[in-house]
Design a protein around this motif. Structure first.
Motif, PDB file in Angstrom:
ATOM      1  N   GLN A   1       0.807  -1.207   0.000  1.00 44.28           N
ATOM      2  CA  GLN A   1       0.000   0.000   0.000  1.00 44.28           C
ATOM      3  C   GLN A   1       0.847   1.267   0.000  1.00 44.28           C
ATOM      4  OE1 GLN A   1      -2.662  -0.374   3.332  1.00 44.28           O
ATOM      5  NE2 GLN A   1      -4.330  -1.024   2.000  1.00 44.28           N
ATOM      6  N   GLU A   2       0.344   2.261  -0.682  1.00 42.21           N
ATOM      7  CA  GLU A   2       0.938   3.593  -0.645  1.00 42.21           C
ATOM      8  C   GLU A   2      -0.100   4.545  -0.062  1.00 42.21           C
ATOM      9  OE1 GLU A   2       3.888   4.528  -1.388  1.00 42.21           O
ATOM     10  OE2 GLU A   2       4.732   2.843  -2.499  1.00 42.21           O
ATOM     11  N   THR A   3       0.277   5.422   0.827  1.00 41.63           N
ATOM     12  CA  THR A   3      -0.646   6.407   1.363  1.00 41.63           C
ATOM     13  C   THR A   3      -0.175   7.794   0.966  1.00 41.63           C
ATOM     14  OG1 THR A   3       0.602   6.406   3.426  1.00 41.63           O
ATOM     15  CG2 THR A   3      -1.329   4.988   3.324  1.00 41.63           C
ATOM     16  N   ALA A   4      -1.140   8.645   0.596  1.00 46.38           N
ATOM     17  CA  ALA A   4      -0.791   9.977   0.118  1.00 46.38           C
ATOM     18  C   ALA A   4      -0.170  10.806   1.240  1.00 46.38           C
ATOM     19  CB  ALA A   4      -2.047  10.667  -0.421  1.00 46.38           C
ATOM     20  N   THR A   5      -0.726  10.714   2.417  1.00 44.75           N
ATOM     21  CA  THR A   5      -0.182  11.432   3.563  1.00 44.75           C
ATOM     22  C   THR A   5      -0.171  10.479   4.756  1.00 44.75           C
ATOM     23  OG1 THR A   5      -2.389  12.253   4.147  1.00 44.75           O
ATOM     24  CG2 THR A   5      -1.022  13.661   2.755  1.00 44.75           C
ATOM     25  N   GLN A   6       0.798  10.663   5.616  1.00 40.05           N
ATOM     26  CA  GLN A   6       0.891   9.809   6.782  1.00 40.05           C
ATOM     27  C   GLN A   6      -0.094  10.281   7.840  1.00 40.05           C
ATOM     28  OE1 GLN A   6       4.377   9.969   9.384  1.00 40.05           O
ATOM     29  NE2 GLN A   6       4.635   7.776   9.034  1.00 40.05           N
ATOM     30  N   LYS A   7      -1.011   9.406   8.200  1.00 41.27           N
ATOM     31  CA  LYS A   7      -2.008   9.749   9.209  1.00 41.27           C
ATOM     32  C   LYS A   7      -1.464   9.463  10.606  1.00 41.27           C
ATOM     33  CE  LYS A   7      -5.983   8.763   6.230  1.00 41.27           C
ATOM     34  NZ  LYS A   7      -5.250   8.264   5.061  1.00 41.27           N
ATOM     35  N   ARG A   8      -1.863  10.279  11.550  1.00 42.42           N
ATOM     36  CA  ARG A   8      -1.461  10.078  12.938  1.00 42.42           C
ATOM     37  C   ARG A   8      -2.645   9.482  13.699  1.00 42.42           C
ATOM     38  NH1 ARG A   8       1.737  14.816  15.595  1.00 42.42           N
ATOM     39  NH2 ARG A   8       3.257  13.880  14.175  1.00 42.42           N
ATOM     40  N   ILE A   9      -2.455   8.289  14.226  1.00 43.55           N
ATOM     41  CA  ILE A   9      -3.518   7.551  14.885  1.00 43.55           C
ATOM     42  C   ILE A   9      -3.168   7.352  16.353  1.00 43.55           C
ATOM     43  CG2 ILE A   9      -4.966   5.480  14.785  1.00 43.55           C
ATOM     44  CD1 ILE A   9      -4.837   7.036  12.122  1.00 43.55           C
ATOM     45  N   LEU A  10      -4.137   7.563  17.238  1.00 43.90           N
ATOM     46  CA  LEU A  10      -3.941   7.217  18.636  1.00 43.90           C
ATOM     47  C   LEU A  10      -4.856   6.044  18.980  1.00 43.90           C
ATOM     48  CD1 LEU A  10      -2.542   7.768  21.314  1.00 43.90           C
ATOM     49  CD2 LEU A  10      -4.441   9.260  21.934  1.00 43.90           C
ATOM     50  N   ILE A  11      -4.241   4.942  19.385  1.00 45.27           N
ATOM     51  CA  ILE A  11      -4.992   3.782  19.847  1.00 45.27           C
ATOM     52  C   ILE A  11      -5.105   3.881  21.360  1.00 45.27           C
ATOM     53  CG2 ILE A  11      -5.109   1.266  19.958  1.00 45.27           C
ATOM     54  CD1 ILE A  11      -5.263   2.262  17.126  1.00 45.27           C
TER      55      ILE A  11
END
Length: 210
Positions: A23-33
């Protein structure tokens, strides 16, 4: 639905990992689990004495591990990385400080009825600019657990949980109830390490496509 969960093999896991690797993502998302409970707060206790706080931590750590193997990993943080107790307000404060793009709170369910079973997702019962995205994510997660892992879907629900209420105006937020530790099938499911990995992968795949 069958009374037993799907016995998903590692072949399935490897095939899904191949998808993540490519997978390629356009922008890196910031996720909090947000890893529920911890420390003196065990959360639900299962039939064989497994504890909710340990199940959700194992799944969260597995999400981190699988994410690192991705070709373009997301920027994922946890509210706790060990058996510690973090207040609800500190969990939401951390998400705001990190300027997260997404907040996912992990939990397991419990009921006095041993036949209660299934996966459910909660979003806030208030409205904001992020409500639509949170609802989309909630439906995607419950559909994934039903299709890929065989969990009974208990649907998407609305509630005023503190972690959802306090993040309402900042980013999409959902709270997952991954299954009932009071149900023998689901308790046994989360007692299996390979199923912990599969649960983590199912969540990560949805986040990757969010």
């Amino acid at each position: 639905m069958k009374k037993t969960l799907k016995n998903v093999s590692f072949v399935f896991l490897l095939l899904q990992l191949c998808i993540i690797f490519g997978q390629e993502t356009a922008t890196q998302k910031r996720i909090l689990i947000d890893v529920g409970h911890g420390g003196k707060d065990s959360g639900a206790i299962g039939i064989n004495k497994i504890q909710e706080k340990d199940v959700v931590l194992d799944i969260a750590l597995e999400i981190l591990s699988l994410n690192k193997q991705s070709k373009t990993p997301l920027d994922i943080y946890l509210t706790r990385y060990s058996d510690t107790l973090i207040s609800l307000s500190d969990r939401t404060k951390l998400a705001k400080v990190l300027k997260a793009d997404l907040f996912i709170s992990l939990h397991c369910n419990h009921s006095d009825n041993p036949n209660a079973r299934g996966f459910e997702v909660y979003v806030t019962n208030a409205k904001s600019q992020y409500t639509e995205n949170a609802v989309w994510l909630a439906f995607a997660l419950q559909a994934s657990f039903k299709k890929q892992l065989g969990f009974e879907s208990r649907g998407v629900k609305f509630a005023n949980f503190q972690v959802l209420r306090e993040t309402l105006d900042y980013f999409p937020a959902v709270l997952l109830e991954l299954g009932f530790l009071s149900n023998r099938d689901e308790n046994n499911y989360f007692s299996n390490r390979s199923n912990i990995r599969l649960s983590a992968l199912s969540i990560l795949l949805i986040i990757q496509n969010y």
